[in-house]
Motif scaffolding. Structure first.
Motif, PDB file in Angstrom:
ATOM      1  N   LEU A  22       0.816  -1.217   0.000  1.00  0.00           N
ATOM      2  CA  LEU A  22       0.000   0.000   0.000  1.00  0.00           C
ATOM      3  C   LEU A  22       0.851   1.268   0.000  1.00  0.00           C
ATOM      4  CD1 LEU A  22      -2.955  -0.937   2.374  1.00  0.00           C
ATOM      5  CD2 LEU A  22      -3.128  -0.361  -0.051  1.00  0.00           C
ATOM      6  N   GLU A  23       2.018   1.197  -0.637  1.00  0.00           N
ATOM      7  CA  GLU A  23       2.875   2.364  -0.789  1.00  0.00           C
ATOM      8  C   GLU A  23       3.001   2.687  -2.276  1.00  0.00           C
ATOM      9  OE1 GLU A  23       6.499   1.470   1.185  1.00  0.00           O
ATOM     10  OE2 GLU A  23       5.590   1.373   3.178  1.00  0.00           O
ATOM     11  N   ASN A  24       2.956   3.942  -2.620  1.00  0.00           N
ATOM     12  CA  ASN A  24       2.956   4.373  -4.014  1.00  0.00           C
ATOM     13  C   ASN A  24       4.394   4.410  -4.542  1.00  0.00           C
ATOM     14  OD1 ASN A  24       1.882   5.218  -6.427  1.00  0.00           O
ATOM     15  ND2 ASN A  24       1.572   7.337  -5.784  1.00  0.00           N
ATOM     16  N   LEU A  25       4.905   3.253  -4.913  1.00  0.00           N
ATOM     17  CA  LEU A  25       6.321   3.081  -5.239  1.00  0.00           C
ATOM     18  C   LEU A  25       6.696   3.718  -6.579  1.00  0.00           C
ATOM     19  CD1 LEU A  25       6.739  -0.665  -4.188  1.00  0.00           C
ATOM     20  CD2 LEU A  25       7.162   1.384  -2.805  1.00  0.00           C
ATOM     21  N   ASP A  26       7.901   4.243  -6.623  1.00  0.00           N
ATOM     22  CA  ASP A  26       8.422   4.839  -7.857  1.00  0.00           C
ATOM     23  C   ASP A  26       8.975   3.802  -8.825  1.00  0.00           C
ATOM     24  OD1 ASP A  26       7.856   7.493  -7.191  1.00  0.00           O
ATOM     25  OD2 ASP A  26       9.713   7.680  -6.047  1.00  0.00           O
TER      26      ASP A  26
ATOM     27  N   LEU B 126       0.958   1.692  -6.715  1.00  0.00           N
ATOM     28  CA  LEU B 126       0.313   0.836  -5.723  1.00  0.00           C
ATOM     29  C   LEU B 126       0.140  -0.595  -6.210  1.00  0.00           C
ATOM     30  CD1 LEU B 126      -2.503   3.253  -4.489  1.00  0.00           C
ATOM     31  CD2 LEU B 126      -0.512   2.507  -3.174  1.00  0.00           C
ATOM     32  N   PHE B 127      -0.181  -0.761  -7.479  1.00  0.00           N
ATOM     33  CA  PHE B 127      -0.464  -2.088  -8.020  1.00  0.00           C
ATOM     34  C   PHE B 127       0.675  -2.612  -8.885  1.00  0.00           C
ATOM     35  CE2 PHE B 127      -4.493  -0.054  -7.129  1.00  0.00           C
ATOM     36  CZ  PHE B 127      -5.235  -1.058  -6.525  1.00  0.00           C
ATOM     37  N   GLN B 128       1.798  -1.880  -8.895  1.00  0.00           N
ATOM     38  CA  GLN B 128       2.956  -2.258  -9.700  1.00  0.00           C
ATOM     39  C   GLN B 128       2.559  -2.526 -11.152  1.00  0.00           C
ATOM     40  OE1 GLN B 128       6.680  -2.719  -8.408  1.00  0.00           O
ATOM     41  NE2 GLN B 128       5.448  -0.932  -7.830  1.00  0.00           N
TER      42      GLN B 128
END
Length: 284
Positions: free
Chosen positions: A89-93, A102-104
């Motif tokens: 639940l982290e908005n990864l770069d 969030l959903f890669q």
């Protein structure tokens, strides 16, 4: 001076202590809990889930987008389980290859541009659109439905988040009262009219046309609601986004949440407002 024997004794004591901790953790995994960094949110709705403030805000946005698109509760469960597995639940770069957000989701696979996928609302919307196209997803296990969308190398990984996602979904769609409690400490990010405006803008972006009448003032905002379920949806959303907006209090259904202590408590009728609106106050 006999240094070596002393060092040996100390090393033995450290080894014994480490072994003891391992034994305790093996016998009772919940006996020792590592400290969490940053503000903390606890969700209680026939189960308990603890997230940090960023994770909680993203979970609330994912649920709001699902409700706005008139997706059933199970869709929200699948979406939350997917985001928990893919990004916690982290908005990864970044991520595997060109995966992002969030959903890669991958720009090279047609999910959108990097900038679009990094928008949690866009990413959640794309996930729900893809899920809706999966025939019979409603009757599948959480992990099977998620895998039909994600096509992961680990197709069974999503199932371990199913229980946590059901707790989160139950609270965020409004089927539980006073279920989302976040503690917000330190100086507020925003104050007064700026904080109220930020809250209202976030509500409109997440809920769209599903948002009932809402108005902002310098002291906060109110959201008119048609029933208790809608009220708790908005109340829980507001608390979930409190850390980034300067929210101090939320009142609904005879209960009040206060940012510094992070708890919901019963309030007197005179200060509770009525069940037809959610009242949010920001730091002045």
């Amino acid at each position: 001076m006999r240094v070596k024997p002393v060092v040996g004794v100390l090393a033995s004591l450290v080894l014994i202590a480490v072994v003891s901790v391992i034994v305790v953790l093996h016998q009772n995994p919940g006996a020792i809990k590592l400290p969490r960094i940053g503000p903390e949110c606890t969700v209680r709705a026939d189960g308990e889930v603890t997230l940090d403030s960023v994770q909680m805000a993203n979970a609330a946005t994912i649920a709001a987008v699902g409700i706005r698109r008139e997706m059933p509760e199970q869709a929200v469960v699948v979406a939350l389980a997917t985001a928990l597995q893919e990004s916690k639940l982290e908005n990864l770069d970044d991520g595997d290859r060109d995966s992002v957000g969030l959903f890669q989701q991958r720009p090279s696979q047609g999910w959108g541009t990097f900038e679009q996928i990094k928008n949690p609302r866009y990413a959640a919307g794309k996930f729900y659109t893809a899920l809706k196209k999966v025939k019979g997803w409603e009757d599948m296990r959480v992990t099977d439905a998620a895998q039909k969308v994600q096509r992961s190398a680990y197709p069974n990984a999503y199932e371990k988040w199913a229980d946590e996602s059901r707790v989160l979904a139950r609270a965020l769609i409004g089927r539980a009262t006073g279920a989302v409690a976040c503690t917000v400490s330190g100086a507020p990010v925003l104050r007064g009219a700026a904080a109220a405006a930020a809250l209202l803008e976030g509500l409109k972006l997440d809920w769209g046309k599903k948002l009932d009448a809402a108005s902002a003032e310098a002291a906060g905002l109110t959201v008119s609601v048609s029933n208790a379920s809608s009220g708790w949806r908005y109340a829980h959303w507001l608390v979930s986004h409190a850390s980034a907006t300067g929210l101090e209090r939320v009142r609904f259904g005879g209960q009040e949440w206060h940012a510094p202590d992070g708890k919901w408590q019963q309030v007197t009728t005179a200060s509770a407002g009525d069940d037809g609106r959610v009242v949010a106050e920001v730091f002045s």
